[in-house]
Design a protein around this motif. Structure first.
Motif, PDB file in Angstrom:
ATOM      1  N   LYS A   5       5.534  24.565  29.911  1.00  0.00           N
ATOM      2  CA  LYS A   5       4.213  24.929  30.407  1.00  0.00           C
ATOM      3  C   LYS A   5       4.357  26.108  31.365  1.00  0.00           C
ATOM      4  CE  LYS A   5       0.251  23.075  32.895  1.00  0.00           C
ATOM      5  NZ  LYS A   5      -0.322  21.889  33.541  1.00  0.00           N
ATOM      6  N   ARG A   6       3.577  27.156  31.119  1.00  0.00           N
ATOM      7  CA  ARG A   6       3.601  28.360  31.952  1.00  0.00           C
ATOM      8  C   ARG A   6       2.209  28.586  32.523  1.00  0.00           C
ATOM      9  NH1 ARG A   6       6.535  30.022  34.558  1.00  0.00           N
ATOM     10  NH2 ARG A   6       5.999  32.185  34.366  1.00  0.00           N
ATOM     11  N   THR A   7       2.143  28.924  33.801  1.00  0.00           N
ATOM     12  CA  THR A   7       0.876  29.199  34.464  1.00  0.00           C
ATOM     13  C   THR A   7       0.953  30.554  35.148  1.00  0.00           C
ATOM     14  OG1 THR A   7       0.497  26.846  34.843  1.00  0.00           O
ATOM     15  CG2 THR A   7      -0.763  28.367  36.181  1.00  0.00           C
ATOM     16  N   PHE A   8      -0.084  31.352  34.945  1.00  0.00           N
ATOM     17  CA  PHE A   8      -0.186  32.674  35.542  1.00  0.00           C
ATOM     18  C   PHE A   8      -1.482  32.747  36.327  1.00  0.00           C
ATOM     19  CE2 PHE A   8       1.831  33.022  31.383  1.00  0.00           C
ATOM     20  CZ  PHE A   8       3.066  33.559  31.716  1.00  0.00           C
ATOM     21  N   LEU A   9      -1.418  33.183  37.578  1.00  0.00           N
ATOM     22  CA  LEU A   9      -2.625  33.402  38.371  1.00  0.00           C
ATOM     23  C   LEU A   9      -3.105  34.823  38.122  1.00  0.00           C
ATOM     24  CD1 LEU A   9      -1.594  31.736  41.744  1.00  0.00           C
ATOM     25  CD2 LEU A   9      -3.021  30.783  39.940  1.00  0.00           C
ATOM     26  N   TYR A  10      -4.413  34.989  38.022  1.00  0.00           N
ATOM     27  CA  TYR A  10      -4.972  36.311  37.728  1.00  0.00           C
ATOM     28  C   TYR A  10      -6.199  36.562  38.582  1.00  0.00           C
ATOM     29  CZ  TYR A  10      -8.900  34.287  35.163  1.00  0.00           C
ATOM     30  OH  TYR A  10     -10.043  33.600  34.831  1.00  0.00           O
ATOM     31  N   GLN A  11      -6.643  37.790  38.554  1.00  0.00           N
ATOM     32  CA  GLN A  11      -7.930  38.190  39.086  1.00  0.00           C
ATOM     33  C   GLN A  11      -8.698  38.794  37.916  1.00  0.00           C
ATOM     34  OE1 GLN A  11      -9.321  37.891  42.288  1.00  0.00           O
ATOM     35  NE2 GLN A  11      -7.608  36.479  42.421  1.00  0.00           N
ATOM     36  N   PRO A  12     -10.036  38.703  37.943  1.00  0.00           N
ATOM     37  CA  PRO A  12     -10.793  39.291  36.829  1.00  0.00           C
ATOM     38  C   PRO A  12     -10.680  40.809  36.851  1.00  0.00           C
ATOM     39  CG  PRO A  12     -12.272  38.538  38.545  1.00  0.00           C
ATOM     40  CD  PRO A  12     -10.890  38.086  38.929  1.00  0.00           C
ATOM     41  N   GLY A  13     -11.383  41.468  35.968  1.00  0.00           N
ATOM     42  CA  GLY A  13     -11.364  42.926  35.914  1.00  0.00           C
ATOM     43  C   GLY A  13     -11.669  43.547  37.263  1.00  0.00           C
ATOM     44  N   ILE A  14     -11.329  44.819  37.417  1.00  0.00           N
ATOM     45  CA  ILE A  14     -11.369  45.476  38.719  1.00  0.00           C
ATOM     46  C   ILE A  14     -12.766  45.455  39.342  1.00  0.00           C
ATOM     47  CG2 ILE A  14     -11.653  47.799  37.759  1.00  0.00           C
ATOM     48  CD1 ILE A  14      -9.500  46.959  40.778  1.00  0.00           C
ATOM     49  N   LEU A  15     -13.803  45.706  38.574  1.00  0.00           N
ATOM     50  CA  LEU A  15     -15.156  45.711  39.145  1.00  0.00           C
ATOM     51  C   LEU A  15     -15.591  44.312  39.582  1.00  0.00           C
ATOM     52  CD1 LEU A  15     -16.944  48.236  36.769  1.00  0.00           C
ATOM     53  CD2 LEU A  15     -16.078  48.620  39.068  1.00  0.00           C
ATOM     54  N   SER A  16     -15.299  43.316  38.780  1.00  0.00           N
ATOM     55  CA  SER A  16     -15.638  41.936  39.152  1.00  0.00           C
ATOM     56  C   SER A  16     -14.871  41.497  40.390  1.00  0.00           C
ATOM     57  CB  SER A  16     -15.327  40.981  37.998  1.00  0.00           C
ATOM     58  OG  SER A  16     -16.102  41.292  36.890  1.00  0.00           O
ATOM     59  N   SER A  17     -13.616  41.903  40.479  1.00  0.00           N
ATOM     60  CA  SER A  17     -12.816  41.552  41.657  1.00  0.00           C
ATOM     61  C   SER A  17     -13.393  42.182  42.919  1.00  0.00           C
ATOM     62  CB  SER A  17     -11.371  42.017  41.488  1.00  0.00           C
ATOM     63  OG  SER A  17     -10.724  41.268  40.514  1.00  0.00           O
ATOM     64  N   ILE A  18     -13.778  43.433  42.824  1.00  0.00           N
ATOM     65  CA  ILE A  18     -14.349  44.111  43.990  1.00  0.00           C
ATOM     66  C   ILE A  18     -15.630  43.418  44.437  1.00  0.00           C
ATOM     67  CG2 ILE A  18     -15.470  46.254  44.748  1.00  0.00           C
ATOM     68  CD1 ILE A  18     -13.393  47.756  43.033  1.00  0.00           C
ATOM     69  N   ILE A  19     -16.483  43.063  43.496  1.00  0.00           N
ATOM     70  CA  ILE A  19     -17.749  42.415  43.843  1.00  0.00           C
ATOM     71  C   ILE A  19     -17.525  41.039  44.459  1.00  0.00           C
ATOM     72  CG2 ILE A  19     -19.853  41.417  42.852  1.00  0.00           C
ATOM     73  CD1 ILE A  19     -19.775  43.779  40.834  1.00  0.00           C
ATOM     74  N   THR A  20     -16.698  40.193  43.830  1.00  0.00           N
ATOM     75  CA  THR A  20     -16.507  38.838  44.358  1.00  0.00           C
ATOM     76  C   THR A  20     -15.783  38.831  45.689  1.00  0.00           C
ATOM     77  OG1 THR A  20     -14.513  38.559  43.017  1.00  0.00           O
ATOM     78  CG2 THR A  20     -16.571  37.705  42.107  1.00  0.00           C
ATOM     79  N   TRP A  21     -14.779  39.690  45.851  1.00  0.00           N
ATOM     80  CA  TRP A  21     -14.071  39.726  47.134  1.00  0.00           C
ATOM     81  C   TRP A  21     -14.932  40.359  48.222  1.00  0.00           C
ATOM     82  CZ3 TRP A  21     -10.422  36.669  48.552  1.00  0.00           C
ATOM     83  CH2 TRP A  21      -9.578  36.120  47.598  1.00  0.00           C
ATOM     84  N   SER A  22     -15.846  41.262  47.864  1.00  0.00           N
ATOM     85  CA  SER A  22     -16.762  41.820  48.867  1.00  0.00           C
ATOM     86  C   SER A  22     -17.679  40.741  49.421  1.00  0.00           C
ATOM     87  CB  SER A  22     -17.599  42.942  48.252  1.00  0.00           C
ATOM     88  OG  SER A  22     -16.793  44.014  47.878  1.00  0.00           O
ATOM     89  N   TRP A  23     -18.207  39.894  48.535  1.00  0.00           N
ATOM     90  CA  TRP A  23     -19.050  38.781  49.004  1.00  0.00           C
ATOM     91  C   TRP A  23     -18.251  37.803  49.853  1.00  0.00           C
ATOM     92  CZ3 TRP A  23     -24.034  38.673  49.365  1.00  0.00           C
ATOM     93  CH2 TRP A  23     -24.803  39.438  48.507  1.00  0.00           C
ATOM     94  N   THR A  24     -17.024  37.571  49.480  1.00  0.00           N
ATOM     95  CA  THR A  24     -16.188  36.653  50.252  1.00  0.00           C
ATOM     96  C   THR A  24     -15.912  37.208  51.644  1.00  0.00           C
ATOM     97  OG1 THR A  24     -15.153  35.909  48.195  1.00  0.00           O
ATOM     98  CG2 THR A  24     -14.011  35.386  50.234  1.00  0.00           C
ATOM     99  N   PHE A  25     -15.562  38.476  51.728  1.00  0.00           N
ATOM    100  CA  PHE A  25     -15.297  39.073  53.036  1.00  0.00           C
ATOM    101  C   PHE A  25     -16.576  39.248  53.852  1.00  0.00           C
ATOM    102  CE2 PHE A  25     -11.132  40.200  51.294  1.00  0.00           C
ATOM    103  CZ  PHE A  25     -10.343  39.776  52.350  1.00  0.00           C
ATOM    104  N   ALA A  26     -17.727  39.328  53.184  1.00  0.00           N
ATOM    105  CA  ALA A  26     -18.993  39.385  53.922  1.00  0.00           C
ATOM    106  C   ALA A  26     -19.187  38.115  54.752  1.00  0.00           C
ATOM    107  CB  ALA A  26     -20.158  39.584  52.962  1.00  0.00           C
TER     108      ALA A  26
END
Length: 129
Positions: A5-26
């Motif tokens: 079993k292999r597990t990889f952590l990821y982030q979504p595409g660059i625009l989605s990452s910017i939007i979701t992390w911006s809301w989180t840091f807000a």
């Protein structure tokens, strides 16, 4: 066939990452602004800091790609029904240095991953069939 079993952590595409992390840091910035406006630490400030911490943990831990027994599972943050599909059912895939684009059932899924995860994921998927 994949035995481990292999597990990889990821982030979504660059625009989605910017939007979701911006809301989180807000959330963090609202807590900091409230703390500085009141001039001493209050429970509402602690609430915003805890919410920021929880959102950060959820964003880092729920987004994962798991490969086990020739089955790929893509976990998402907001969608409770994760994508489960056989590796043989992947229509197309492309890998760049930090990005994986996988097309499953004519839907494009884009992920940002570390370089070593991209190399391993590429070798696993290219061995299909």
């Amino acid at each position: 066939m994949i035995t481990q079993k292999r597990t990889f952590l990821y982030q979504p595409g660059i625009l989605s990452s910017i939007i979701t992390w911006s809301w989180t840091f807000a959330l963090l910035f609202v807590g900091i602004i409230f703390w500085l406006e009141v001039t001493h630490f209050q429970q509402i400030t602690l609430f915003f800091f805890i919410i920021f911490l929880l959102f950060s943990i959820f964003q880092l831990s729920f987004r994962k790609i798991t490969i086990e027994k020739n089955q790929i599972t893509i976990g998402r943050l907001l969608n409770p029904r994760w994508i489960k599909v056989s590796i043989d059912d992947i229509d197309d895939y492309r890998f760049t240095k930090h990005r994986a684009i996988i097309i499953i059932n004519n839907k494009k899924h884009e992920f940002l991953l570390p370089v070593n995860s991209i190399i391993e994921l590429n070798s696993i998927i290219s061995k299909k069939g």
